[in-house]
Structures are given as structure tokens and as C-alpha cells.
Design a protein around this motif. Structure first.
Motif, short mmCIF file in Angstrom:
data_model
loop_
_atom_site.label_atom_id
_atom_site.label_comp_id
_atom_site.label_asym_id
_atom_site.label_seq_id
_atom_site.Cartn_x
_atom_site.Cartn_y
_atom_site.Cartn_z
N PHE A 170 0.14 26.42 11.26
CA PHE A 170 1.04 26.02 10.18
C PHE A 170 0.97 26.99 9.00
O PHE A 170 1.97 27.25 8.34
N GLU A 171 -0.21 27.53 8.75
CA GLU A 171 -0.34 28.55 7.70
C GLU A 171 0.48 29.78 8.05
O GLU A 171 1.19 30.34 7.21
N GLN A 199 -1.31 20.90 5.33
CA GLN A 199 -0.64 22.18 5.14
C GLN A 199 0.78 22.05 4.59
O GLN A 199 1.37 23.04 4.16
N GLY A 200 1.33 20.83 4.61
CA GLY A 200 2.69 20.65 4.10
C GLY A 200 3.74 21.30 4.99
O GLY A 200 4.72 21.88 4.49
N TRP A 201 3.56 21.21 6.30
CA TRP A 201 4.48 21.82 7.25
C TRP A 201 4.64 20.88 8.45
O TRP A 201 3.67 20.53 9.10
N PHE A 202 5.88 20.47 8.71
CA PHE A 202 6.11 19.50 9.78
C PHE A 202 7.35 19.86 10.57
O PHE A 202 8.45 19.92 10.02
N ILE A 203 7.16 20.12 11.84
CA ILE A 203 8.25 20.40 12.79
C ILE A 203 9.19 21.47 12.24
O ILE A 203 10.40 21.25 12.06
N GLY A 204 8.63 22.62 11.90
CA GLY A 204 9.45 23.77 11.53
C GLY A 204 9.93 23.81 10.11
O GLY A 204 10.72 24.71 9.76
N ASN A 205 9.52 22.87 9.25
CA ASN A 205 10.00 22.87 7.86
C ASN A 205 8.87 22.47 6.92
O ASN A 205 7.92 21.77 7.32
N LEU A 254 6.00 15.84 -0.88
CA LEU A 254 4.86 14.95 -1.10
C LEU A 254 5.02 13.62 -0.35
O LEU A 254 4.06 13.12 0.27
N ALA A 255 6.23 13.05 -0.36
CA ALA A 255 6.45 11.76 0.30
C ALA A 255 6.20 11.88 1.80
O ALA A 255 5.56 11.01 2.43
N VAL A 256 6.70 12.94 2.40
CA VAL A 256 6.50 13.16 3.83
C VAL A 256 5.01 13.34 4.14
O VAL A 256 4.50 12.80 5.12
N ARG A 257 4.31 14.08 3.28
CA ARG A 257 2.88 14.34 3.52
C ARG A 257 2.07 13.04 3.44
O ARG A 257 1.13 12.82 4.23
#
Length: 743
Positions: free
Chosen positions: A434-435, A686-692, A696-699
Motif C-alpha cells: 500500500f505504501e 496506510q489509508g489505501w483501499f482497493i486502488g484509492n 478518515l471515515a473509511v479508515r
């Protein structure tokens, strides 16, 4: 054979060269000429002695009874004598190879007074050694030996103990001020080597008369206490030279506690103990010669020999090149290579920091080259190298101590480690991936990497590891399996350009002697701490503290146990960290009703990750030295990269199927959902989910889903999976609406 020779001529396709080479520490002597021949002979004989002893192969056995030299003991040697000789040999070899101080870059004049004082101290040490042999002759002649006879007591104190103390104390202190030459023997270190021999000869003599049964009583000869005190000082000094001050400081604190514990309040209070009673017991199986040395003198040194044979046959180079061939083209390629290679190298390497130096010298510069910031590059290598300590089947060395302490078969421990090891490396992989994705990194070009076909044709170099695994699970003893794997390392080398002949076998034993010094010293020093814990009863009182915490919250008790295990492990190699934590923390967890394997694995796991936990993180500091980064910033970054791994012990605490306990279907379900939970947690961190990128809410939602997935229950798994799917669909919908609005 011709193909291998051709491959050896293609360095542009083989990235790794010399990763097996031992690093030259700042205080390691590099002898030449006759001095080199002497020290290599001592190291090779020391390692070969262990290989023969562990397999019961003495001179008499090897020659079918034709050769029987009376004063050379045939194997198997009595256990206590073997352990005493094991520690003494490491002390002698360590003092001759490692200087008390780093060598100055510029030649400096050695103070004549410091050098001159070594000679009267050497005479004092030799006199003490001579008295030890005299005692052996007296006992062999039928003299009754005890701690009450005034004549014997006088001889032990004034003719043996005092000369030993003067020589050991004087040379330890004066060696700190002696400006030494890297290529020469130092006079003070000869004194310390003689002192180590004096301690060993006396203890072998006395324990051989069954006087070990009198330790800790008024009938114990005072010489035992005097020899043990000198031996303790020698062990701590060698530990300082080869492993730094952290473990020495902790051991010193515990030793001070022995004599001030009676004045402390609350659960720290301990009964009064005289120095004679304490030191007459600390050099027994209650301390220095206990579980840590039992393991270092058997399993650990055997696998060090195995690793040395792999090193001599250049298998380590193959491991790293194989990792580059497999993972080099992925985004952030060198970082993923570090994960793969460090897992392979780390399982046969006894320390996380040593693994960093072995593989990081290659992977860290390449990570920086493809775009990783230097702190991150060092942190990735540190986190990956640390995970090698929990990678079965060898698991560094700590698992051998776990088997000794718990009585659980080593094969069972190796099986239990499979899923936790997978979860650790999966978490590191996701964090790294993810980094790389956030930074838009690419992998290395095909022409920069070793050819996959080349690596596949040399896959037989994995045979020694495969034989080790198969032998263990066929029911062979660890010693026999390790011996077979070592022989296999010799055989597979015959199909490479690095064919092992007698000279290379000799070199492998010499490498093993050198490699073993640090871990033997560390295990012996940890034994001192274990001895203090067992003799003062502080471990039992700590267990009571955990029980009282558990009355409030079991989770709070586990969190407290985690903090103590990490705190005890900071600055210490894995083996020592686990040995100490197993004595202090694990009994308390068992008293809480936690299964023995789960309790010890919980402690072991956090003792391992203490190597990347700031503020004192040995693996991170070693990586920072290679990357040129700030050590503290690197340790913080490695802690972040490994943050998901810190959850793993709580996972198998609440769900024992992750330790391979239970039905296969339950083990598979728990393992798969735990991997997915680790993926979600890494995405959140890492603040990265499925290519994007994730806001904060998603994390927060991903974190909640992650903890639900890794808790182990079927219902929580379903809820966590539903939440993750909901987050994914919601992001898809928002993305689709944004695309329509943009159009």
C-alpha cells in the motif's frame, strides 16, 4: 555442473553476492598469519566438539574402540560438565576474538602501565587455574571435600578464589583503557581466558564429586561461590562486548535486587539472601546452567553449525537471488524482496539485527533507489528481518528455549507457528504494498533481476531445509534432524561452483565457532536473570499481580503482560528477551488459565517484535546504520509498518485455532478470515483501499471491520465481512457518481 559454472559467470543477473559473509564488528579482531591459524583452529575445534558430543561420537566410538585416551572423556559427556565446558569455550574464544573497546581508526600507543599490569594478573590467573587442577588431583586421591573443613576453606578462599578475583576484576577494568591492535592478541584478554578456564576446571571438579547437591546450603564449598561470582562477571563482560550494554544493565539491576529486595515494599519484597548462598546456586541449573544454556549448548549451536554450512556453500546468496527473481518485478520490488529474503534468512539467523545486516546491506540501497525514503527503507528491512525469528521450521533460536522451558515437543511449536508467521509477513507485505501504491512506485526491470530459469535450475539448494522439515515431522530428534540437514548442505554444495571439500568443512566449523559466541554469551547472561527470578521468587509475585489485574479485566492483564514482555525485550536479542519474559510473564498467564502453549507463544511473539519497538529497537537501529537515517525515526517507522502484527498475539489468544488447535476446517476458516482482517487493518493504517486513498471515515470503518474479522467468531466474521463489502460498494457508488458528475 557446467551450467552452474556458466551461471557463476553472469554477475549481471545475480544481484546478491556475499550476503552470507559475517560483518566485521567494530571490536572484532581480524588476525593474520599464525595468530589467524590459532584462532580458527580453536573456533573449529569448539564447534566440531559440539557436533560430535551431540551425536555421541567420541574418539573411542569413531575408531571402534581402537583408540581410547584415558584423560580425554568419551561422549556423551555428563550434562553439567558439558554445559560448563560450553560456556567456558565461548568465553575463551570470545575474549580472544572481541576487544573490550572499538579499535581506533588511527594507530594509538598502548599505555605501558596498562599493558605491564597484565603480566602479574596473568600469573594470578594461572596460579588460580593451577590450584583448580590441584583440587582435582586431591579429590581424585580420595580427599573428602566439603564447605566446613577449615584447611580446605582456607585454600579455596586465599589460594584459589582471591587470585581468581584479582585477575578477573583487574583485567576486566584495565582492558577498558587498553588501546588495542585489531590484528594482535591482547595481554588482558589472555588473563580473562585463563580465568574462564579456572572457573570451568574448578566447577567440573567440584560438581563431579556430587557437591552440586550442597549448593545453597552451609555445606557448599566457598570456592563454588567464588568461582561463580568470577564466572558471572566474565559472562557479563563478554556479553557487553558482543551484544552491547542493554542486557548487562538489566542483569546488573536483577543482581542488585537480590541483595536489596528485602528492603523493598509490596510484591517486590524478597527474603534476605547471602552472597555465598546466591552465587553457589546461580551457576547451576537454577541459573546460568539452566534452560537457556541447555538450549544454547544443544539446539542453538547445532543450527548455528547448520547455518554456517549453508553460508560456506553460498546458499544464502541463492536465497536472496531467488527472492529477487520472484518478487523483484512487483511494485516497490526491493521492499517485497526484503520481506521474502528476510523470512528465509531470518529463520536460520539467531538475531533480528544480524538478519538486518545480512540482507539489508543489499535491499536497503535498492529500496532507496526505487523511491523509498531512507527511514522507510530501513524500517521495512527491520520489520521483515524481525519476522524471521517466528518463521518455522527453525524460528531463529527462541523456539528451542520454548521447547526446553515448556516441555512441548519442538515439532508442535513449529506447527503452531505457521499461521502467526503467515499473518506477520502478510501484514508487512500489505503495509509495504500500500505504501508503494500510494507513492506510485514501479518494480525493478527484468534485465536488472536474476533469471527465474536460473533460480529454478538451482532449486535443489532448498533441499537441506526440506530435509530438516521432513526429518522433524517423521519423528527424528531435533539434533538428528539438524545433523542430517547439515550433511545435506555439504552434499548439495557438490552441484554448485562452491563444492565443499575438507578445507571448506573446516572453514564452516570455524564460522560456526565465531557465529556462536554472541548467542551463547547472551543465553548465559539471560541465565543469570532467570536465576535471580527463580531464587528470589519475584516471578511468582508477578503472577499474583497479573491475577489481581485479571479480576478487573483479562484484556487489561494481557495488555500489561504485553508491555512487560516488550519492555524486557528492548535492547536484547530475541533468545534472551524470550528467556527473561518467559520467567517473569508466562507463569502469570498460565495462572490465569491460559493454555501453556498460548501463554508462551504470546510472550515469545512480543519478545520478537520488541526489536522494532521504540525507543530501543535493535533491528531498527541496525537498519538505520545501513540506510543513513535517524535511528529513532526509523524505529518509529518500523513500528508503524509492523503495527498490524502487534494484533496477532491477541488473535490467537482469543482464537486458539490460529495455533493449529482444533478441526482443520476451523483452522482454515480462522486463518483465511484473519488474513482478510489483517488486510483491512493495513488498509486502514496506510489509508489505501482497493486502488484509492481512504478518508478518515473509511479508515475508521475498515478498522472496525478488521477487528471483527480477526476476533475469531463466526458471527463477528460475517459482520466484519458485511461491513467491508458495504464500504467497498459505497466507495464504488461514490466513485461512479463522481465520474458522472465530471462528465
Amino acid at each position: 555442473m557446467n551450467n552452474d559454472n556458466n551461471l557463476a559467470k553472469e554477475p549481471d543477473h545475480l544481484i546478491a553476492h556475499g550476503v552470507d559473509d559475517e560483518p566485521v564488528e567494530s571490536n572484532l579482531r581480524t588476525y593474520k598469519g599464525r595468530s589467524y591459524q590459532v584462532i580458527t583452529l580453536i573456533a573449529a575445534v569448539y564447534a566440531a566438539f559440539h557436533m560430535l558430543a551431540l551425536n555421541g561420537l567420541g574418539l573411542k566410538a569413531l575408531t571402534g574402540g581402537l583408540v581410547d585416551i584415558p584423560f580425554l572423556p568419551d561422549f556423551p559427556i555428563e550434562t553439567w560438565n558439558f554445559r560448563i565446558a560450553h560456556v567456558a569455550g565461548a568465553l575463551v574464544l570470545g575474549f580472544l576474538m572481541f576487544s573490550a573497546t572499538s579499535f581506533p581508526e588511527e594507530a594509538q600507543t598502548r599505555p605501558k602501565a596498562v599493558r605491564f599490569l597484565a603480566y602479574p594478573l596473568l600469573l594470578s590467573a594461572l596460579f588460580s587455574l593451577g590450584m583448580a587442577f590441584y583440587f582435582a588431583w586431591e579429590i581424585a586421591s580420595g580427599t573428602m571435600w566439603n564447605g566446613i573443613d577449615k584447611g580446605i576453606r582456607f585454600n579455596e578462599i586465599w589460594l584459589y578464589g582471591v587470585p581468581l578475583w584479582v585477575a578477573a576484576t583487574g583485567s576486566i577494568i584495565l582492558s577498558w583503557f587498553d588501546k588495542q591492535s585489531r590484528g594482535r592478541f591482547a595481554p588482558h584478554d589472555f588473563v580473562l581466558a585463563a580465568c574462564a578456564l579456572s572457573v570451568a576446571v574448578y566447577l567440573i571438579t567440584i560438581y563431579g564429586t556430587l557437591m552440586r547437591n550442597s549448593t545453597g546450603t552451609p555445606f557448599a564449598p566457598v570456592g563454588i561461590s567464588m568461582a561463580a561470582l568470577a564466572g558471572t562477571a566474565l559472562i557479563m563482560e563478554l556479553t557487553r562486548r558482543v551484544a552491547g550494554m542493554a542486557l548487562v544493565v538489566i542483569a546488573t539491576v536483577f543482581l542488585i535486587y537480590v541483595f536489596v529486595g528485602e528492603f523493598l515494599p509490596g510484591f517486590l519484597s524478597s527474603p534476605a539472601i547471602t552472597w555465598e548462598r546466591f552465587f553457589s546456586q546461580v551457576y547451576t541449573d537454577a541459573g546460568v546452567l539452566g534452560p537457556t544454556t541447555a538450549v544454547s549448548s544443544t539446539y542453538i549451536i547445532l543450527f548455528i553449525i547448520f547455518a554456517a554450512f549453508l553460508q560456506a556453500s553460498k546458499v544464502g546468496d541463492y536465497f536472496v537471488n531467488f527472492a529477487f527473481a520472484v518478487a523483484g518485478k512487483a511494485r516497490g520490488g526491493p521492499a517485497k524482496v526484503a520481506i521474502f529474503a528476510s523470512g528465509l534468512m531470518g529463520m536460520i539467523n539467531g538475531t533480528s539485527a544480524g538478519n538486518v545486516v545480512a540482507t539489508g546491506s543489499l535491499t536497503i540501497p535498492l529500496m532507496k533507489k526505487v523511491g523509498y525514503e531512507k527511514n522507510t527503507a530501513g524500517a521495512i528491512e527491520a520489520a521483515a528481518s524481525t519476522g524471521g525469528q517466528i518463521m518455522p521450521p527453525i524460528m531463529g533460536a527462541g523456539a528451542f528455549i520454548m521447547a526446553e522451558v515448556t516441555g512441548i515437543p519442538y515439532s508442535d511449536i513449529a506447527i503452531a507457528a505457521i499461521i502467526p508467521a503467515i499473518l506477520y509477513f502478510v501484514s508487512i507485505f500489505f503495509m509495504v504494498d500500500f505504501e508503494a501504491a500510494k507513492m506510485g512506485m514501479k518494480g525493478m526491470r527484468k534485465e536488472e533481476l536474476p533469471r527465474v530459469a536460473t533460480m529454478v535450475r538451482q532449486v535443489y539448494l532448498f533441499v537441506p531445509i526440506l530435509i530438516l522439515i521432513v526429518a522433524l515431522f517423521l519423528g527424528y530428534s531435533v539434533i538428528r534432524a539438524g545433523t542430517l540437514a547439515t550433511i545435506a548442505a555439504v552434499v548439495v554444495s557438490w552441484f554448485t561452483p562452491y563444492r565443499m571439500n575438507l578445507k571448506r568443512v573446516y572453514n564452516a566449523f570455524e564460522i560456526a565457532g565465531h557465529m556462536s559466541i554472541q548467542i551463547i554469551a547472551v543465553c548465559a547472561c539471560a541465565g543469570i536473570i532467570v536465576g535471580v527470578i527463580s531464587l528470589t521468587g519475584v516471578g511468582a509475585r508477578f503472577s499474583n499481580l497479573l491475577l489481581s489485574l485479571a479480576d478487573t479485566s483479562q484484556l487489561l492483564a494481557m495488555f500489561f503482560a504485553m508491555c512487560i514482555a516488550i519492555l524486557l525485550g528492548m535492547g536484547m536479542p530475541t533468545t534472551a528477551a524470550y528467556a527473561v519474559a518467559a520467567s517473569v510473564v508466562a507463569p502469570g498467564l498460565v495462572d490465569l488459565g491460559i493454555p501453556l502453549l498460548t501463554a508462551h507463544f504470546f510472550v515469545f511473539y512480543f519478545a520478537v517484535v520488541s526489536a522494532i519497538t521504540p525507543p530501543v529497537a535493535l533491528a531498527s537501529f541496525a537498519a538505520a546504520g545501513i540506510s543513513g537515517a535517524n535511528p529513532l525515526k526509523t524505529s518509529v517507522a518500523s513500528f508503524k509498518i509492523g503495527i498490524a502484527a502487534f494484533v496477532v498475539p491477541f488473535m490467537f489468544f482469543y482464537n486458539s485455532t490460529l495455533l493449529m488447535e482444533g478441526e482443520l476446517i476451523d483452522v482454515l476458516r480462522s486463518g483465511l478470515t484473519a488474513v482478510f482482517g489483517i488486510f483491512l487493518l493495513a488498509s486502514a493504517v496506510q489509508g489505501w483501499f482497493i486502488g484509492n486513498r481512504a478518508n478518515l471515515a473509511v479508515r475508521v470503518a475498515l478498522t472496525a471491520a478488521a477487528f471483527l474479522m480477526i476476533s475469531g467468531g463466526l458471527m463477528t466474521d460475517l459482520i466484519g465481512l458485511s461491513l467491508a463489502v458495504a464500504v467497498f460498494l459505497l466507495r464504488k457508488m461514490v466513485g461512479a457518481k463522481s465520474a458522472v458528475a465530471g462528465a
